[in-house]
Design a protein around this motif. Structure first.
Motif, PDB file in Angstrom:
ATOM      1  N   ILE A  83       0.854  -1.217  -0.047  1.00  0.00           N
ATOM      2  CA  ILE A  83      -0.014   0.109  -0.102  1.00  0.00           C
ATOM      3  C   ILE A  83       0.798   1.309   0.005  1.00  0.00           C
ATOM      4  O   ILE A  83       0.543   2.270  -0.670  1.00  0.00           O
ATOM      5  CB  ILE A  83      -1.063  -0.032   1.227  1.00  0.00           C
ATOM      6  CG1 ILE A  83      -2.097  -1.121   0.797  1.00  0.00           C
ATOM      7  CG2 ILE A  83      -1.614   1.543   1.305  1.00  0.00           C
ATOM      8  CD1 ILE A  83      -2.742  -1.212   2.269  1.00  0.00           C
ATOM      9  N   ARG A 125       2.752   1.656  -3.272  1.00  0.00           N
ATOM     10  CA  ARG A 125       1.924   1.795  -4.467  1.00  0.00           C
ATOM     11  C   ARG A 125       1.427   3.263  -4.427  1.00  0.00           C
ATOM     12  O   ARG A 125       1.586   3.999  -5.373  1.00  0.00           O
ATOM     13  CB  ARG A 125       0.612   0.855  -4.531  1.00  0.00           C
ATOM     14  CG  ARG A 125      -0.294   1.291  -5.702  1.00  0.00           C
ATOM     15  CD  ARG A 125      -1.220   0.046  -5.977  1.00  0.00           C
ATOM     16  NE  ARG A 125      -2.078   0.644  -6.936  1.00  0.00           N
ATOM     17  CZ  ARG A 125      -3.398   0.010  -7.313  1.00  0.00           C
ATOM     18  NH1 ARG A 125      -3.598  -1.135  -6.750  1.00  0.00           N
ATOM     19  NH2 ARG A 125      -3.956   0.453  -8.022  1.00  0.00           N
ATOM     20  N   ALA A 174      -6.848   2.224   1.749  1.00  0.00           N
ATOM     21  CA  ALA A 174      -6.549   0.831   1.432  1.00  0.00           C
ATOM     22  C   ALA A 174      -6.197   0.144   2.810  1.00  0.00           C
ATOM     23  O   ALA A 174      -6.402  -1.174   2.893  1.00  0.00           O
ATOM     24  CB  ALA A 174      -4.989   1.088   0.374  1.00  0.00           C
ATOM     25  N   PHE A 176      -4.652  -4.741  -6.580  1.00  0.00           N
ATOM     26  CA  PHE A 176      -4.517  -4.682  -5.274  1.00  0.00           C
ATOM     27  C   PHE A 176      -4.966  -6.088  -4.850  1.00  0.00           C
ATOM     28  O   PHE A 176      -4.269  -6.426  -3.749  1.00  0.00           O
ATOM     29  CB  PHE A 176      -5.584  -3.417  -4.837  1.00  0.00           C
ATOM     30  CG  PHE A 176      -5.370  -3.227  -3.408  1.00  0.00           C
ATOM     31  CD1 PHE A 176      -4.729  -2.305  -2.981  1.00  0.00           C
ATOM     32  CD2 PHE A 176      -6.232  -3.875  -2.618  1.00  0.00           C
ATOM     33  CE1 PHE A 176      -4.683  -2.074  -1.502  1.00  0.00           C
ATOM     34  CE2 PHE A 176      -6.363  -3.689  -1.229  1.00  0.00           C
ATOM     35  CZ  PHE A 176      -5.816  -2.578  -0.693  1.00  0.00           C
TER      36      PHE A 176
END
Length: 193
Positions: free
Chosen positions: A68, A71, A85, A148
């Motif tokens: 997370i 990214r 997230a 994801f």
């Protein structure tokens, strides 16, 4: 090497967690992104069990937390995307604990809240704009996309647990839900301004 020392070393390596002096990557370097100290990369040891490794005990698997931050930290609205997230990552951990009873134990509610928070983010950032603008913003700012999901459910065991969770919801009704900031674990209206 004697047998007890070997077993201790093996358990130490499998756990993926180090003390605070060596917390960080497998090389012992501490990794900080946007002021957040990342947990160590668990590597393959993080895939051994269904729940994986959560060294900093924040409710998110360490491999997911690292993913997370890596990214979303360089994207537009990084703090908001990371917060949403991470909320989803915590919801997934709750699901994996008892996937057979996703409706009865209320874990489906945590996942719903993460999705509602995501939709609130999209609406908040496109307020007063056209539906086309909303769709474009959503397309340009994916959160819980296939990449994801592939990372979160990165083992056959985790994917099967997710399918079991989905099956446990079958036959139940779910009312419409309001997409509001109170669905978010953190007030995202104040982030990334």
């Amino acid at each position: 090497m004697t047998k007890p020392i070997f077993i201790f070393m093996l358990l130490f390596l499998i756990s993926g967690c180090w003390n605070s002096d060596t917390k960080g990557t497998s090389t012992g370097e501490v990794e900080i992104i946007n002021g957040h100290t990342l947990p160590p990369d668990p590597g393959e040891a993080g895939k051994v069990t269904l729940l994986g490794i959560d060294c900093n005990d924040d409710g998110v698997r360490d491999d997911v937390e690292r993913y997370i931050y890596h990214r979303f930290s360089k994207e537009e609205y990084p703090k908001t995307k990371i917060a949403i997230a991470l909320q989803y990552g915590r919801a997934v951990q709750n699901i994996l604990v008892d996937p057979e009873h996703g409706y009865e134990n209320g874990t489906s509610h945590y996942l719903e809240k993460a999705h509602d928070c995501q939709w609130y983010f999209y609406r908040m950032r496109t307020k007063g704009k056209s539906f086309s603008d909303f769709l474009n913003f959503r397309k340009q700012n994916p959160l819980f996309d296939e990449e994801f999901e592939d990372h979160v459910f990165n083992t056959e065991q985790r994917l099967k647990a997710y399918f079991t969770f989905n099956s446990s919801l079958s036959g139940h009704t779910f009312p419409g839900r309001k997409k509001s900031v109170d669905k978010c674990d953190i007030d995202i209206e104040k982030l990334d301004e």
